[in-house]
Motif scaffolding. Structure first.
Motif, PDB file in Angstrom:
ATOM      1  N   PHE A   9      39.227  33.459  39.936  1.00 16.69           N
ATOM      2  CA  PHE A   9      40.237  34.378  40.426  1.00 16.69           C
ATOM      3  C   PHE A   9      40.904  35.109  39.270  1.00 16.69           C
ATOM      4  O   PHE A   9      41.041  34.583  38.179  1.00 16.69           O
ATOM      5  N   PRO A  10      41.323  36.375  39.479  1.00 20.29           N
ATOM      6  CA  PRO A  10      41.867  37.176  38.387  1.00 20.29           C
ATOM      7  C   PRO A  10      43.166  36.593  37.844  1.00 20.29           C
ATOM      8  O   PRO A  10      43.992  36.088  38.577  1.00 20.29           O
ATOM      9  N   VAL A  11      43.339  36.670  36.545  1.00 16.94           N
ATOM     10  CA  VAL A  11      44.558  36.205  35.890  1.00 16.94           C
ATOM     11  C   VAL A  11      45.043  37.322  34.967  1.00 16.94           C
ATOM     12  O   VAL A  11      44.337  37.736  34.063  1.00 16.94           O
ATOM     13  N   ALA A  12      46.279  37.787  35.220  1.00 16.79           N
ATOM     14  CA  ALA A  12      46.862  38.858  34.405  1.00 16.79           C
ATOM     15  C   ALA A  12      45.901  40.035  34.274  1.00 16.79           C
ATOM     16  O   ALA A  12      45.730  40.600  33.208  1.00 16.79           O
ATOM     17  N   SER A  13      45.250  40.413  35.371  1.00 17.69           N
ATOM     18  CA  SER A  13      44.258  41.484  35.333  1.00 17.69           C
ATOM     19  C   SER A  13      44.939  42.837  35.217  1.00 17.69           C
ATOM     20  O   SER A  13      46.162  42.967  35.283  1.00 17.69           O
ATOM     21  N   LEU A  14      44.115  43.860  35.079  1.00 16.76           N
ATOM     22  CA  LEU A  14      44.637  45.212  34.962  1.00 16.76           C
ATOM     23  C   LEU A  14      45.353  45.666  36.222  1.00 16.76           C
ATOM     24  O   LEU A  14      46.105  46.642  36.185  1.00 16.76           O
ATOM     25  N   GLY A 124      52.161  30.209  41.444  1.00 16.03           N
ATOM     26  CA  GLY A 124      52.538  31.241  42.399  1.00 16.03           C
ATOM     27  C   GLY A 124      54.036  31.446  42.460  1.00 16.03           C
ATOM     28  O   GLY A 124      54.532  32.581  42.561  1.00 16.03           O
ATOM     29  N   ARG A 125      54.794  30.357  42.418  1.00 12.18           N
ATOM     30  CA  ARG A 125      56.249  30.458  42.459  1.00 12.18           C
ATOM     31  C   ARG A 125      56.789  31.189  41.219  1.00 12.18           C
ATOM     32  O   ARG A 125      57.715  32.002  41.327  1.00 12.18           O
ATOM     33  N   LEU A 126      56.206  30.912  40.064  1.00 12.64           N
ATOM     34  CA  LEU A 126      56.645  31.603  38.862  1.00 12.64           C
ATOM     35  C   LEU A 126      56.363  33.103  38.948  1.00 12.64           C
ATOM     36  O   LEU A 126      57.196  33.928  38.538  1.00 12.64           O
ATOM     37  N   VAL A 127      55.204  33.471  39.498  1.00 12.98           N
ATOM     38  CA  VAL A 127      54.887  34.890  39.653  1.00 12.98           C
ATOM     39  C   VAL A 127      55.890  35.561  40.592  1.00 12.98           C
ATOM     40  O   VAL A 127      56.347  36.685  40.331  1.00 12.98           O
ATOM     41  N   LEU A 128      56.271  34.883  41.665  1.00 13.76           N
ATOM     42  CA  LEU A 128      57.258  35.459  42.581  1.00 13.76           C
ATOM     43  C   LEU A 128      58.614  35.627  41.900  1.00 13.76           C
ATOM     44  O   LEU A 128      59.324  36.609  42.135  1.00 13.76           O
ATOM     45  N   HIS A 129      58.984  34.677  41.049  1.00 15.00           N
ATOM     46  CA  HIS A 129      60.236  34.837  40.294  1.00 15.00           C
ATOM     47  C   HIS A 129      60.153  36.035  39.362  1.00 15.00           C
ATOM     48  O   HIS A 129      61.124  36.797  39.218  1.00 15.00           O
ATOM     49  N   GLY A 223      50.482  43.283  44.957  1.00 12.30           N
ATOM     50  CA  GLY A 223      49.921  43.037  46.278  1.00 12.30           C
ATOM     51  C   GLY A 223      48.406  43.088  46.274  1.00 12.30           C
ATOM     52  O   GLY A 223      47.740  42.267  46.917  1.00 12.30           O
ATOM     53  N   TRP A 224      47.844  44.037  45.525  1.00 12.21           N
ATOM     54  CA  TRP A 224      46.385  44.132  45.444  1.00 12.21           C
ATOM     55  C   TRP A 224      45.794  42.958  44.682  1.00 12.21           C
ATOM     56  O   TRP A 224      44.713  42.465  45.005  1.00 12.21           O
ATOM     57  N   GLU A 225      46.503  42.495  43.655  1.00 15.24           N
ATOM     58  CA  GLU A 225      46.036  41.315  42.928  1.00 15.24           C
ATOM     59  C   GLU A 225      45.933  40.114  43.861  1.00 15.24           C
ATOM     60  O   GLU A 225      44.945  39.367  43.834  1.00 15.24           O
ATOM     61  N   ILE A 226      46.950  39.927  44.711  1.00 19.05           N
ATOM     62  CA  ILE A 226      46.944  38.792  45.636  1.00 19.05           C
ATOM     63  C   ILE A 226      45.848  38.969  46.681  1.00 19.05           C
ATOM     64  O   ILE A 226      45.168  38.002  47.064  1.00 19.05           O
ATOM     65  N   ARG A 227      45.637  40.195  47.162  1.00 17.85           N
ATOM     66  CA  ARG A 227      44.546  40.442  48.109  1.00 17.85           C
ATOM     67  C   ARG A 227      43.197  40.001  47.542  1.00 17.85           C
ATOM     68  O   ARG A 227      42.417  39.318  48.211  1.00 17.85           O
ATOM     69  N   LEU A 228      42.923  40.400  46.304  1.00 19.92           N
ATOM     70  CA  LEU A 228      41.653  40.039  45.679  1.00 19.92           C
ATOM     71  C   LEU A 228      41.552  38.535  45.444  1.00 19.92           C
ATOM     72  O   LEU A 228      40.477  37.940  45.601  1.00 19.92           O
ATOM     73  N   THR A 229      42.666  37.923  45.069  1.00 24.67           N
ATOM     74  CA  THR A 229      42.667  36.485  44.838  1.00 24.67           C
ATOM     75  C   THR A 229      42.364  35.739  46.132  1.00 24.67           C
ATOM     76  O   THR A 229      41.551  34.805  46.159  1.00 24.67           O
ATOM     77  N   VAL A 230      43.025  36.121  47.211  1.00 27.21           N
ATOM     78  CA  VAL A 230      42.795  35.483  48.508  1.00 27.21           C
ATOM     79  C   VAL A 230      41.348  35.669  48.942  1.00 27.21           C
ATOM     80  O   VAL A 230      40.670  34.712  49.348  1.00 27.21           O
ATOM     81  N   GLN A 231      40.857  36.899  48.847  1.00 28.01           N
ATOM     82  CA  GLN A 231      39.491  37.155  49.286  1.00 28.01           C
ATOM     83  C   GLN A 231      38.474  36.457  48.378  1.00 28.01           C
ATOM     84  O   GLN A 231      37.408  36.035  48.834  1.00 28.01           O
ATOM     85  N   GLY A 232      38.805  36.298  47.095  1.00 26.03           N
ATOM     86  CA  GLY A 232      37.926  35.542  46.208  1.00 26.03           C
ATOM     87  C   GLY A 232      37.798  34.103  46.649  1.00 26.03           C
ATOM     88  O   GLY A 232      36.705  33.527  46.696  1.00 26.03           O
ATOM     89  N   GLY A 233      38.935  33.492  46.987  1.00 26.26           N
ATOM     90  CA  GLY A 233      38.899  32.118  47.469  1.00 26.26           C
ATOM     91  C   GLY A 233      38.132  31.978  48.765  1.00 26.26           C
ATOM     92  O   GLY A 233      37.327  31.045  48.937  1.00 26.26           O
ATOM     93  N   LEU A 234      38.364  32.900  49.689  1.00 25.58           N
ATOM     94  CA  LEU A 234      37.664  32.841  50.975  1.00 25.58           C
ATOM     95  C   LEU A 234      36.159  33.034  50.796  1.00 25.58           C
ATOM     96  O   LEU A 234      35.358  32.432  51.521  1.00 25.58           O
TER      97      LEU A 234
END
Length: 269
Positions: A9-14, A124-129, A223-234
């Motif tokens: 899953f992407p980490v600190a991606s563009l 995830g909690r740290l990213v939301l903060h 939001g797009w980062e989270i979309r890709l992360t979720v879809q990567g896991g699925l």
């Protein structure tokens, strides 16, 4: 705090907002390097626990407002101060990594779920903060996504974890499907094994789906980062289902064609 690992899953991606990339990279380096202390090399358990204790001592210095003893933690201290990040979330990560050193089996799903609460959810909690979006509802959704991602990693890495004498499949689930550790050691696929992995995958898919409302709460690139992360896991779950849970022969992982599929699905979320 070096980072040199394959990740699903992407980490600190563009895709991330530029202002968040540096603090997220700093958080990731902390988590990845602490995990390496618990996991990598041939150090004794006592040495691993001492290394993690050193990290905990650095967090204590940061909490007291003292300069870290090692340069690697100075950037983390700056990020914690600038973004007002809860230090307890970093301590939770260290607790989980220390648990990995001494605990190799899980009795049931709630016990495994509690481990994920500390090993995965803090990120995830740290990213939301960082994003200023740490409402109770958002934190709950983030926990669902992060725990699901951790579980997906467990299911794809069953053979790898066995080599480290770790079994994350809950004992109650193994017993319910008539699976023994001898079968895991042999890498022996059976219809019962397929049923077990189908059960775990379905439960994890449901957990991920429970967290997806978070996508609508995060603006723009994040939001797009989270979309890709979720879809990567699925997609990894889908790959596990396609081989009917036979993760012994080849670790399910994502390739270029998968990421094209993931990108298309993310557009439809």
């Amino acid at each position: 705090m070096p980072v040199d690992h394959y990740e699903n899953f992407p980490v600190a991606s563009l895709l991330l907002p530029r202002r968040l990339r540096r603090p997220i990279e700093t958080i990731y380096r902390f988590a990845r390097s602490a995990d390496d202390i618990a996991d990598e090399g041939d150090a004794s358990d006592a040495a691993r626990l001492r290394g993690l204790a050193d990290y905990r001592a650095e967090l204590d210095r940061i909490t007291r407002g003292h300069d870290p003893a090692t340069p690697a933690f100075r950037e983390l201290a700056l990020a914690i101060d600038e973004w007002r990040l809860p230090v307890q979330l970093f301590r939770d990560l260290l607790d989980a990594f220390a648990q990995d050193v001494v605990k190799k089996r899980y009795a049931d799903y709630p016990e495994l779920f509690d481990y994920c609460r500390r090993s995965a959810n803090p990120i995830g909690r740290l990213v939301l903060h960082l994003a200023g979006k740490a409402s109770n509802a958002n934190l709950r959704c983030s926990d669902c996504i992060c725990t699901a991602l951790q579980l997906i990693n467990f299911w794809q890495d069953i053979a790898i974890d066995w080599g480290k004498d770790r079994v994350y499949l809950p004992r109650t689930d193994l017993d319910a499907f008539g699976i023994s550790e001898t079968q895991i050691a042999a890498g022996h696929w059976t219809p019962e094994w397929a049923a077990l992995l189908a059960f775990e995958s379905a439960r994890t898919h449901a957990l991920m789906t429970e967290g997806t409302p978070l996508i609508k709460q995060l603006p723009g690139r994040l939001g797009w980062e989270i979309r890709l992360t979720v879809q990567g896991g699925l997609r990894v779950l889908e790959r596990i289902r396609l081989v009917r849970g036979d993760v012994f022969g080849e670790r399910p992982r994502l390739g270029p064609v998968d990421w094209l599929r993931i990108g298309g699905r993310a557009l439809l979320m």
